[in-house]
Write a protein that holds these residues in place. Structure first.
Motif, PDB file in Angstrom:
ATOM      1  N   PRO A   1       0.811  -1.223   0.000  1.00  0.00           N
ATOM      2  CA  PRO A   1       0.000   0.000   0.000  1.00  0.00           C
ATOM      3  C   PRO A   1       0.842   1.271   0.000  1.00  0.00           C
ATOM      4  CG  PRO A   1      -0.170  -1.139   2.113  1.00  0.00           C
ATOM      5  CD  PRO A   1       0.497  -2.080   1.168  1.00  0.00           C
ATOM      6  N   CYS A   2       2.001   1.241   0.660  1.00  0.00           N
ATOM      7  CA  CYS A   2       2.872   2.431   0.645  1.00  0.00           C
ATOM      8  C   CYS A   2       3.371   2.718  -0.763  1.00  0.00           C
ATOM      9  CB  CYS A   2       4.051   2.225   1.601  1.00  0.00           C
ATOM     10  SG  CYS A   2       3.601   2.199   3.343  1.00  0.00           S
ATOM     11  N   GLU A   3       3.769   1.660  -1.482  1.00  0.00           N
ATOM     12  CA  GLU A   3       4.223   1.854  -2.860  1.00  0.00           C
ATOM     13  C   GLU A   3       3.072   2.303  -3.750  1.00  0.00           C
ATOM     14  OE1 GLU A   3       7.006  -0.616  -5.925  1.00  0.00           O
ATOM     15  OE2 GLU A   3       4.999  -1.432  -5.554  1.00  0.00           O
ATOM     16  N   HIS A   4       1.886   1.751  -3.521  1.00  0.00           N
ATOM     17  CA  HIS A   4       0.727   2.152  -4.323  1.00  0.00           C
ATOM     18  C   HIS A   4       0.435   3.641  -4.156  1.00  0.00           C
ATOM     19  CE1 HIS A   4       0.515  -2.030  -4.804  1.00  0.00           C
ATOM     20  NE2 HIS A   4      -0.494  -2.316  -4.013  1.00  0.00           N
ATOM     21  N   LEU A   5       0.506   4.131  -2.920  1.00  0.00           N
ATOM     22  CA  LEU A   5       0.255   5.548  -2.665  1.00  0.00           C
ATOM     23  C   LEU A   5       1.315   6.422  -3.328  1.00  0.00           C
ATOM     24  CD1 LEU A   5      -0.805   5.374   1.096  1.00  0.00           C
ATOM     25  CD2 LEU A   5      -2.259   6.030  -0.839  1.00  0.00           C
ATOM     26  N   ALA A   6       2.574   5.969  -3.285  1.00  0.00           N
ATOM     27  CA  ALA A   6       3.650   6.719  -3.940  1.00  0.00           C
ATOM     28  C   ALA A   6       3.422   6.783  -5.445  1.00  0.00           C
ATOM     29  CB  ALA A   6       5.000   6.061  -3.626  1.00  0.00           C
ATOM     30  N   TRP A   7       3.057   5.633  -6.018  1.00  0.00           N
ATOM     31  CA  TRP A   7       2.783   5.597  -7.466  1.00  0.00           C
ATOM     32  C   TRP A   7       1.595   6.486  -7.818  1.00  0.00           C
ATOM     33  CZ3 TRP A   7      -1.811   3.991  -9.677  1.00  0.00           C
ATOM     34  CH2 TRP A   7      -1.815   3.935 -11.079  1.00  0.00           C
ATOM     35  N   ALA A   8       0.539   6.418  -7.024  1.00  0.00           N
ATOM     36  CA  ALA A   8      -0.663   7.218  -7.295  1.00  0.00           C
ATOM     37  C   ALA A   8      -0.370   8.708  -7.194  1.00  0.00           C
ATOM     38  CB  ALA A   8      -1.772   6.821  -6.323  1.00  0.00           C
ATOM     39  N   ALA A   9       0.503   9.083  -6.253  1.00  0.00           N
ATOM     40  CA  ALA A   9       0.870  10.501  -6.122  1.00  0.00           C
ATOM     41  C   ALA A   9       1.663  10.973  -7.334  1.00  0.00           C
ATOM     42  CB  ALA A   9       1.671  10.709  -4.841  1.00  0.00           C
ATOM     43  N   ASP A  10       2.603  10.147  -7.806  1.00  0.00           N
ATOM     44  CA  ASP A  10       3.379  10.509  -9.001  1.00  0.00           C
ATOM     45  C   ASP A  10       2.502  10.588 -10.241  1.00  0.00           C
ATOM     46  OD1 ASP A  10       5.775  10.779  -7.705  1.00  0.00           O
ATOM     47  OD2 ASP A  10       6.515   8.774  -8.198  1.00  0.00           O
ATOM     48  N   ALA A  11       1.486   9.712 -10.302  1.00  0.00           N
ATOM     49  CA  ALA A  11       0.587   9.692 -11.457  1.00  0.00           C
ATOM     50  C   ALA A  11      -0.531  10.728 -11.349  1.00  0.00           C
ATOM     51  CB  ALA A  11      -0.019   8.293 -11.605  1.00  0.00           C
ATOM     52  N   LYS A  12      -0.514  11.535 -10.267  1.00  0.00           N
ATOM     53  CA  LYS A  12      -1.527  12.577 -10.031  1.00  0.00           C
ATOM     54  C   LYS A  12      -2.922  11.995  -9.822  1.00  0.00           C
ATOM     55  CE  LYS A  12       1.763  15.547 -10.790  1.00  0.00           C
ATOM     56  NZ  LYS A  12       2.442  16.194  -9.632  1.00  0.00           N
ATOM     57  N   VAL A  13      -2.967  10.736  -9.407  1.00  0.00           N
ATOM     58  CA  VAL A  13      -4.258  10.123  -9.082  1.00  0.00           C
ATOM     59  C   VAL A  13      -4.765  10.654  -7.748  1.00  0.00           C
ATOM     60  CG1 VAL A  13      -5.445   7.932  -8.605  1.00  0.00           C
ATOM     61  CG2 VAL A  13      -3.709   8.052 -10.402  1.00  0.00           C
ATOM     62  N   ILE A  14      -3.838  10.886  -6.812  1.00  0.00           N
ATOM     63  CA  ILE A  14      -4.177  11.486  -5.529  1.00  0.00           C
ATOM     64  C   ILE A  14      -3.290  12.707  -5.317  1.00  0.00           C
ATOM     65  CG2 ILE A  14      -4.953   9.321  -4.500  1.00  0.00           C
ATOM     66  CD1 ILE A  14      -2.243   9.099  -3.114  1.00  0.00           C
ATOM     67  N   SER A  15      -3.745  13.601  -4.459  1.00  0.00           N
ATOM     68  CA  SER A  15      -3.015  14.840  -4.226  1.00  0.00           C
ATOM     69  C   SER A  15      -2.229  14.733  -2.926  1.00  0.00           C
ATOM     70  CB  SER A  15      -3.982  16.028  -4.152  1.00  0.00           C
ATOM     71  OG  SER A  15      -3.274  17.238  -3.909  1.00  0.00           O
ATOM     72  N   THR A  16      -1.000  14.291  -3.033  1.00  0.00           N
ATOM     73  CA  THR A  16      -0.099  14.190  -1.885  1.00  0.00           C
ATOM     74  C   THR A  16       1.325  14.096  -2.386  1.00  0.00           C
ATOM     75  OG1 THR A  16       0.383  12.969   0.163  1.00  0.00           O
ATOM     76  CG2 THR A  16      -0.180  11.661  -1.778  1.00  0.00           C
ATOM     77  N   GLN A  17       2.275  14.321  -1.498  1.00  0.00           N
ATOM     78  CA  GLN A  17       3.690  14.208  -1.855  1.00  0.00           C
ATOM     79  C   GLN A  17       4.093  12.744  -1.904  1.00  0.00           C
ATOM     80  OE1 GLN A  17       5.830  16.705  -2.717  1.00  0.00           O
ATOM     81  NE2 GLN A  17       4.113  18.120  -2.602  1.00  0.00           N
ATOM     82  N   SER A  18       4.721  12.342  -3.003  1.00  0.00           N
ATOM     83  CA  SER A  18       5.081  10.927  -3.159  1.00  0.00           C
ATOM     84  C   SER A  18       6.359  10.556  -2.422  1.00  0.00           C
ATOM     85  CB  SER A  18       5.244  10.593  -4.644  1.00  0.00           C
ATOM     86  OG  SER A  18       6.358  11.294  -5.197  1.00  0.00           O
TER      87      SER A  18
ATOM     88  N   TRP B   1       6.200   8.517   0.808  1.00  0.00           N
ATOM     89  CA  TRP B   1       5.691   7.157   0.611  1.00  0.00           C
ATOM     90  C   TRP B   1       6.721   6.271  -0.068  1.00  0.00           C
ATOM     91  CZ3 TRP B   1       1.920   6.015   3.581  1.00  0.00           C
ATOM     92  CH2 TRP B   1       0.978   6.975   3.921  1.00  0.00           C
ATOM     93  N   TRP B   2       7.506   6.845  -0.988  1.00  0.00           N
ATOM     94  CA  TRP B   2       8.589   6.075  -1.585  1.00  0.00           C
ATOM     95  C   TRP B   2       9.634   5.711  -0.532  1.00  0.00           C
ATOM     96  CZ3 TRP B   2       7.712   3.581  -5.660  1.00  0.00           C
ATOM     97  CH2 TRP B   2       7.051   4.120  -6.767  1.00  0.00           C
ATOM     98  N   THR B   3       9.946   6.676   0.342  1.00  0.00           N
ATOM     99  CA  THR B   3      10.917   6.407   1.405  1.00  0.00           C
ATOM    100  C   THR B   3      10.420   5.315   2.343  1.00  0.00           C
ATOM    101  OG1 THR B   3      11.757   8.690   1.348  1.00  0.00           O
ATOM    102  CG2 THR B   3      12.164   7.419   3.349  1.00  0.00           C
ATOM    103  N   LEU B   4       9.132   5.390   2.732  1.00  0.00           N
ATOM    104  CA  LEU B   4       8.576   4.393   3.638  1.00  0.00           C
ATOM    105  C   LEU B   4       8.541   3.010   2.997  1.00  0.00           C
ATOM    106  CD1 LEU B   4       7.341   3.733   6.336  1.00  0.00           C
ATOM    107  CD2 LEU B   4       5.109   4.487   5.478  1.00  0.00           C
ATOM    108  N   SER B   5       8.147   2.952   1.721  1.00  0.00           N
ATOM    109  CA  SER B   5       8.097   1.652   1.048  1.00  0.00           C
ATOM    110  C   SER B   5       9.496   1.062   0.900  1.00  0.00           C
ATOM    111  CB  SER B   5       7.421   1.785  -0.325  1.00  0.00           C
ATOM    112  OG  SER B   5       8.174   2.600  -1.201  1.00  0.00           O
ATOM    113  N   THR B   6      10.482   1.908   0.598  1.00  0.00           N
ATOM    114  CA  THR B   6      11.863   1.426   0.487  1.00  0.00           C
ATOM    115  C   THR B   6      12.384   0.941   1.831  1.00  0.00           C
ATOM    116  OG1 THR B   6      12.281   2.994  -1.324  1.00  0.00           O
ATOM    117  CG2 THR B   6      14.204   2.030  -0.244  1.00  0.00           C
ATOM    118  N   ALA B   7      12.042   1.662   2.906  1.00  0.00           N
ATOM    119  CA  ALA B   7      12.463   1.250   4.250  1.00  0.00           C
ATOM    120  C   ALA B   7      11.845  -0.100   4.612  1.00  0.00           C
ATOM    121  CB  ALA B   7      12.064   2.315   5.271  1.00  0.00           C
ATOM    122  N   LEU B   8      10.574  -0.297   4.282  1.00  0.00           N
ATOM    123  CA  LEU B   8       9.915  -1.573   4.565  1.00  0.00           C
ATOM    124  C   LEU B   8      10.547  -2.704   3.763  1.00  0.00           C
ATOM    125  CD1 LEU B   8       6.214  -0.350   4.648  1.00  0.00           C
ATOM    126  CD2 LEU B   8       7.456  -1.387   6.560  1.00  0.00           C
TER     127      LEU B   8
END
Length: 240
Positions: free
Chosen positions: A106-123, A126-133
């Motif tokens: 889900p963290c990677e999905h949110l990062a991808w969605a933010a980069d794709a402008k699907v959701i309005s948030t800083q990616s 989320w990329w950092t959190l997904s990489t840490a996990l």
């Protein structure tokens, strides 16, 4: 030749097999592109094209992972807290590993969605959190394999003692070597991926951001080839 082609076709027909092939091509292209760009001081058009191709394959794998949550959940649910007769340390590390993997998606999905402008948030966060996990999952995998090797060697010694006192059970040398090799390969694969995971963390964290493209590609290619070998040999090797 025909057997090799049929083997490749069989691998490509499964989702996991296709992902491993794409992963190998992705990192292999980054390795080749990085080497060409470094030799030509960044002016190699072929090198740049290979790096773009690698980035597109990486994006392809990210999109395909949008559908991995349920399969990961099913695996975690089936494993639960592990079998009661399994080593407690192995069970604990496996449960934590499954938890880290489950949270990764889900963290990677949110990062991808933010980069794709699907959701309005800083990616970035989320990329950092997904990489840490991912890095935590890899570390747990390494510790689990090391523990498995220790337990396996203890079991071999016990079998040798049993044989010396007259037990008819003898250790299966070929099977023993295969199991040990599988764990060693898993450790090498996870160590290569962990080095890349740290490199993709924010600058200032250990060696983050210090790897050139060719080194990232080399480590990823090494891990990917090990994963392909383990799949062909009937082992397991899952990597992001």
């Amino acid at each position: 030749m025909a057997n090799s082609v049929n083997g490749l076709v069989n691998i490509l027909e499964s989702y996991r097999g296709r992902d491993k092939v794409v992963r190998t091509l992705c990192y292999g292209s980054q390795l080749a592109g990085g080497v060409l760009c470094q030799k030509a001081s960044g002016r190699s058009e072929l090198g740049k094209s290979l790096l773009v191709f690698s980035a597109q394959l990486s994006q392809c794998r990210t999109v395909l992972r949008l559908f991995d949550d349920l399969s990961m959940y099913a695996y975690s649910r089936d494993y639960g807290l592990g079998a009661k007769d399994e080593d407690s340390a192995l069970r604990c590390m496996s449960v934590l590993n499954n938890l880290a993997d489950q949270l990764y998606y889900p963290c990677e999905h949110l990062a991808w969605a933010a980069d794709a402008k699907v959701i309005s948030t800083q990616s970035g966060k989320w990329w950092t959190l997904s990489t840490a996990l991912w890095g935590i999952s890899l570390l747990l995998g390494i510790m689990r394999s090391l523990r498995a090797i220790v337990l396996f060697k203890r079991k071999l010694k016990q079998r040798e003692r049993d044989r010396c006192v007259g037990s008819s059970e003898a250790p299966n040398g070929m099977e023993n070597r295969q199991q040990l090799c599988s764990e060693v390969f898993s450790i090498l694969s996870s160590m290569a991926d962990f080095a890349n995971a740290v490199n993709w963390m924010p600058p200032g964290f250990l060696w983050a951001g210090k790897f050139p493209d060719w080194l990232v590609g080399l480590l990823g290619t090494t891990s990917s080839l090990i994963g392909l070998y383990q799949m062909c040999a009937g082992g397991s090797g899952g990597s992001v």
